[in-house]
Write a protein that holds these residues in place. Structure first.
Motif, PDB file in Angstrom:
ATOM      1  N   ARG A 169      -0.777  -4.858  -0.136  1.00 31.45           N
ATOM      2  CA  ARG A 169      -0.638  -4.141   1.146  1.00 31.45           C
ATOM      3  C   ARG A 169       0.636  -4.587   1.860  1.00 31.45           C
ATOM      4  NH1 ARG A 169      -6.150  -5.320   1.506  1.00 31.45           N
ATOM      5  NH2 ARG A 169      -7.418  -3.492   1.113  1.00 31.45           N
ATOM      6  N   ASN A 170       0.889  -5.894   1.863  1.00 37.42           N
ATOM      7  CA  ASN A 170       2.121  -6.408   2.474  1.00 37.42           C
ATOM      8  C   ASN A 170       3.346  -5.799   1.787  1.00 37.42           C
ATOM      9  OD1 ASN A 170       0.721  -8.058   4.251  1.00 37.42           O
ATOM     10  ND2 ASN A 170       0.805  -9.834   2.896  1.00 37.42           N
ATOM     11  N   TRP A 186       2.061   3.213  -6.917  1.00 34.08           N
ATOM     12  CA  TRP A 186       1.538   2.203  -7.835  1.00 34.08           C
ATOM     13  C   TRP A 186       0.781   1.113  -7.062  1.00 34.08           C
ATOM     14  CZ3 TRP A 186       2.797  -2.994  -7.724  1.00 34.08           C
ATOM     15  CH2 TRP A 186       2.221  -3.764  -8.730  1.00 34.08           C
ATOM     16  N   ALA A 187       1.405   0.608  -5.991  1.00 33.27           N
ATOM     17  CA  ALA A 187       0.794  -0.476  -5.224  1.00 33.27           C
ATOM     18  C   ALA A 187      -0.495  -0.006  -4.537  1.00 33.27           C
ATOM     19  CB  ALA A 187       1.785  -1.027  -4.195  1.00 33.27           C
ATOM     20  N   LYS A 188      -0.503   1.229  -4.027  1.00 31.17           N
ATOM     21  CA  LYS A 188      -1.721   1.774  -3.399  1.00 31.17           C
ATOM     22  C   LYS A 188      -2.835   1.891  -4.429  1.00 31.17           C
ATOM     23  CE  LYS A 188       0.635   4.200   0.286  1.00 31.17           C
ATOM     24  NZ  LYS A 188       1.325   5.438   0.652  1.00 31.17           N
ATOM     25  N   ALA A 189      -2.506   2.295  -5.639  1.00 24.24           N
ATOM     26  CA  ALA A 189      -3.512   2.393  -6.697  1.00 24.24           C
ATOM     27  C   ALA A 189      -4.057   0.997  -7.026  1.00 24.24           C
ATOM     28  CB  ALA A 189      -2.897   3.022  -7.946  1.00 24.24           C
ATOM     29  N   GLN A 190      -3.193  -0.009  -7.018  1.00 29.46           N
ATOM     30  CA  GLN A 190      -3.636  -1.382  -7.255  1.00 29.46           C
ATOM     31  C   GLN A 190      -4.617  -1.816  -6.168  1.00 29.46           C
ATOM     32  OE1 GLN A 190      -2.694  -1.697 -10.500  1.00 29.46           O
ATOM     33  NE2 GLN A 190      -2.391  -3.839 -10.032  1.00 29.46           N
ATOM     34  N   PHE A 193      -7.967  -0.116  -6.579  1.00 26.83           N
ATOM     35  CA  PHE A 193      -8.678  -0.711  -7.712  1.00 26.83           C
ATOM     36  C   PHE A 193      -9.247  -2.074  -7.333  1.00 26.83           C
ATOM     37  CE2 PHE A 193      -8.387  -3.621 -11.386  1.00 26.83           C
ATOM     38  CZ  PHE A 193      -9.371  -3.055 -12.178  1.00 26.83           C
ATOM     39  N   LEU A 194      -8.453  -2.895  -6.664  1.00 25.24           N
ATOM     40  CA  LEU A 194      -8.871  -4.259  -6.319  1.00 25.24           C
ATOM     41  C   LEU A 194      -9.951  -4.274  -5.245  1.00 25.24           C
ATOM     42  CD1 LEU A 194      -5.355  -5.862  -6.450  1.00 25.24           C
ATOM     43  CD2 LEU A 194      -7.237  -6.347  -8.021  1.00 25.24           C
ATOM     44  N   ASP A 195      -9.892  -3.296  -4.325  1.00 23.13           N
ATOM     45  CA  ASP A 195     -10.919  -3.214  -3.275  1.00 23.13           C
ATOM     46  C   ASP A 195     -12.240  -2.772  -3.897  1.00 23.13           C
ATOM     47  OD1 ASP A 195      -9.351  -4.082  -1.211  1.00 23.13           O
ATOM     48  OD2 ASP A 195      -8.837  -2.083  -0.505  1.00 23.13           O
TER      49      ASP A 195
END
Length: 195
Positions: A169-170, A186-190, A193-195
């Protein structure tokens, strides 16, 4: 040889274009700025050239420019870290790690040297040590998104998913607007997935 002002203008233009993520154009400006008789200006321009060549995946050029840079500024910690970055991108991981370690020893507050060391340690699965280096790099340079992305990757590999999601998020928050496309997606998808 230039009159002095021309190279300075090219350096300023290169920096503006780099900040706007217009890397190919920035590379042209930085390269033009290296053709100066002013040694300080030449070093700054060469740093911009190396940094930008790395962004556009011109790894051979980045390494060649970094070799010239350390000839001009052998004791400059930023120049040495950029040289290590160029070695890393060229696939010379052991040499890069040695240089990162030397840079961290010489300049402990260098966020980019710590980032390089963290990346190197993570690549060899020394994750706890990598995390320590990445977190100290992040503390030293909280606005450097690349460091946050690495912190997220290391947390994810350590199965510390909530912390990984926060680091990503940062990273997303620090991306320039023009960059919101692929890297942000890509980062939003990560994060999802992690949440």
């Amino acid at each position: 040889a230039d009159i002095g002002g021309d190279a300075d203008l090219q350096l300023q233009l290169g920096s503006l274009l780099y900040d706007e993520t217009r890397y190919q154009e920035a590379l042209v400006a930085f390269t033009a700025a290296t053709k100066t008789d002013d040694p300080q200006l030449a070093v700054s321009a060469r740093k911009g050239t190396v940094r930008t060549a790395l962004k556009v995946a011109e790894f051979i050029r980045a390494r060649q420019e970094a070799e010239e840079l350390v000839k001009l500024a052998a004791t400059d910690p930023e120049a040495r870290t950029l040289h290590a970055d160029a070695l890393w991108s060229y696939g010379l991981f052991d040499e890069a790690e040695k240089e990162y370690r030397a840079n961290v020893d010489q300049t402990p507050d260098s966020a980019r040297a710590r980032f390089g060391l963290a990346r190197s340690l993570a690549a060899t699965s020394k994750l706890e040590e990598a995390l320590d280096a990445a977190l100290s790099a992040s503390a030293a340079s909280p606005r450097d998104g690349e460091i946050h992305a690495l912190v997220g990757d290391i947390y994810e590999r350590l199965h510390r998913f909530a912390q990984a999601a926060n680091a990503y998020r940062n990273y997303i928050n620090l991306l320039p607007n023009k960059d919101r496309s692929d890297k942000a997606a890509w980062a939003k998808a990560q994060v999802e997935f992690l949440d």
